[in-house]
Design an enzyme around this catalytic site. Structure first.
Site, PDB file in Angstrom:
ATOM      1  N   MET A  10      12.287  -5.441  -0.835  1.00 57.55           N
ATOM      2  CA  MET A  10      12.153  -3.989  -0.767  1.00 57.55           C
ATOM      3  C   MET A  10      11.981  -3.370  -2.157  1.00 57.55           C
ATOM      4  O   MET A  10      12.689  -2.452  -2.549  1.00 57.55           O
ATOM      5  CB  MET A  10      13.375  -3.394  -0.062  1.00 57.55           C
ATOM      6  CG  MET A  10      13.648  -4.008   1.298  1.00 57.55           C
ATOM      7  SD  MET A  10      12.283  -3.842   2.449  1.00 57.55           S
ATOM      8  CE  MET A  10      12.449  -2.143   2.886  1.00 57.55           C
TER       9      MET A  10
ATOM     10  N   ILE B 222       8.963  -1.969  -5.019  1.00 61.45           N
ATOM     11  CA  ILE B 222       7.572  -1.644  -5.319  1.00 61.45           C
ATOM     12  C   ILE B 222       7.171  -2.494  -6.524  1.00 61.45           C
ATOM     13  O   ILE B 222       7.855  -2.490  -7.547  1.00 61.45           O
ATOM     14  CB  ILE B 222       7.406  -0.150  -5.668  1.00 61.45           C
ATOM     15  CG1 ILE B 222       7.923   0.720  -4.524  1.00 61.45           C
ATOM     16  CG2 ILE B 222       5.967   0.169  -6.040  1.00 61.45           C
ATOM     17  CD1 ILE B 222       7.018   0.829  -3.351  1.00 61.45           C
ATOM     18  N   LEU B 223       6.083  -3.221  -6.390  1.00 57.56           N
ATOM     19  CA  LEU B 223       5.614  -4.085  -7.476  1.00 57.56           C
ATOM     20  C   LEU B 223       4.670  -3.309  -8.388  1.00 57.56           C
ATOM     21  O   LEU B 223       3.941  -2.428  -7.944  1.00 57.56           O
ATOM     22  CB  LEU B 223       4.913  -5.310  -6.894  1.00 57.56           C
ATOM     23  CG  LEU B 223       5.839  -6.223  -6.074  1.00 57.56           C
ATOM     24  CD1 LEU B 223       5.026  -7.161  -5.209  1.00 57.56           C
ATOM     25  CD2 LEU B 223       6.774  -6.990  -6.994  1.00 57.56           C
TER      26      LEU B 223
ATOM     27  N   HIS C 223       5.112  -6.165   7.561  1.00 58.62           N
ATOM     28  CA  HIS C 223       5.696  -4.839   7.784  1.00 58.62           C
ATOM     29  C   HIS C 223       5.960  -4.686   9.278  1.00 58.62           C
ATOM     30  O   HIS C 223       5.105  -5.049  10.095  1.00 58.62           O
ATOM     31  CB  HIS C 223       4.731  -3.758   7.289  1.00 58.62           C
ATOM     32  CG  HIS C 223       5.314  -2.391   7.325  1.00 58.62           C
ATOM     33  ND1 HIS C 223       6.289  -1.972   6.447  1.00 58.62           N
ATOM     34  CD2 HIS C 223       5.078  -1.346   8.154  1.00 58.62           C
ATOM     35  CE1 HIS C 223       6.620  -0.720   6.720  1.00 58.62           C
ATOM     36  NE2 HIS C 223       5.900  -0.319   7.757  1.00 58.62           N
TER      37      HIS C 223
ATOM     38  N   ASP D 186       2.126  -0.570   1.644  1.00 60.84           N
ATOM     39  CA  ASP D 186       1.879  -0.845   3.057  1.00 60.84           C
ATOM     40  C   ASP D 186       0.471  -0.440   3.483  1.00 60.84           C
ATOM     41  O   ASP D 186       0.238  -0.113   4.656  1.00 60.84           O
ATOM     42  CB  ASP D 186       2.924  -0.140   3.947  1.00 60.84           C
ATOM     43  CG  ASP D 186       4.338  -0.648   3.703  1.00 60.84           C
ATOM     44  OD1 ASP D 186       4.498  -1.822   3.334  1.00 60.84           O
ATOM     45  OD2 ASP D 186       5.289   0.139   3.882  1.00 60.84           O
TER      46      ASP D 186
ATOM     47  N   GLU E  83       7.608 -11.221  14.191  1.00 64.25           N
ATOM     48  CA  GLU E  83       7.310 -11.454  12.777  1.00 64.25           C
ATOM     49  C   GLU E  83       7.436 -12.930  12.434  1.00 64.25           C
ATOM     50  O   GLU E  83       6.631 -13.468  11.670  1.00 64.25           O
ATOM     51  CB  GLU E  83       8.258 -10.650  11.886  1.00 64.25           C
ATOM     52  CG  GLU E  83       8.034  -9.163  11.906  1.00 64.25           C
ATOM     53  CD  GLU E  83       9.000  -8.432  10.993  1.00 64.25           C
ATOM     54  OE1 GLU E  83       9.223  -8.885   9.854  1.00 64.25           O
ATOM     55  OE2 GLU E  83       9.546  -7.402  11.418  1.00 64.25           O
TER      56      GLU E  83
END
Length: 195
Positions: A72, A74-75, A91, A127, A156
């Site tokens: 979780m 952000i890259l 996702h 996303d 998933e």
């Protein structure tokens, strides 16, 4: 890990990296004999320095593809660009709907009738990367955010290894802003339901 244990699976897990010291994936990796590393984002003054440390671990392990799961964070743009076409995420919605967090609550509140999950290539747009595959299910009238999350999570666990397999076999290729699937994979476009 279960899918990769099959002798005919075209990829192997060479390392598991987490920014959370108590992540379940680290424990699973240890039990499976897979190297694991903790790179705690709190130890770095910037996102870029954290990403550089993760990148160094990935490259030293000889990683070809990075599969994010429960990561979780952000890259940074630099990290995303350096792994372009080799950085996957899952996702728990049918993207492009319900990007971001708290998605199960938001889907229930919106009264959606169909829900699911999406595997996509990671881009700078959170996303919003090109979709590799999706799996869908009907939302039951009795569903809560928790029961819906459980049912989607089960999907998933099937969809993600199938999509990685397609990418590893070059049957799902990044083509600009979309993913092109090989004709023998799915004649219906990008919807790939493992059920």
């Amino acid at each position: 890990m279960d899918a990769a244990a099959s002798p005919d699976y075209p990829a192997e897990i060479v390392t598991v990296i987490s920014n959370r010291p108590k992540a379940q994936g680290l424990e699973r990796a240890a039990k499976a004999g897979v190297s694991q590393h903790i790179v705690d984002h709190k130890d770095f003054p910037s996102r870029e320095e954290f990403d550089d440390a993760v990148d160094e671990r990935l490259r030293s392990a000889g990683v070809d593809f990075v599969c994010l799961a429960g990561f979780m964070r952000i890259l940074s743009d630099g990290f995303v660009e350096s792994w372009r076409g080799r950085l996957l995420n899952i996702h728990p919605t049918l993207l492009p709907a319900f990007k971001g967090l708290n998605v199960h609550d938001r889907m229930i509140a919106a009264g959606v009738k169909i829900a699911g999950c999406t595997v996509h290539f990671v881009t700078r747009d959170m996303d919003g990367g090109p979709i590799i595959g999706q799996a869908a299910l009907a939302v039951e009238p009795s569903d809560t955010a928790e029961t819906l999350a459980e049912r989607i999570l089960a999907m998933e666990h099937t969809l993600y290894p199938q999509c990685l397999k397609l990418v590893a076999e070059n049957k799902a290729r990044l083509a600009g802003a979309v993913v092109r699937l090989a004709p023998d994979v799915c004649g219906q476009g990008t919807l790939h339901n493992p059920a």
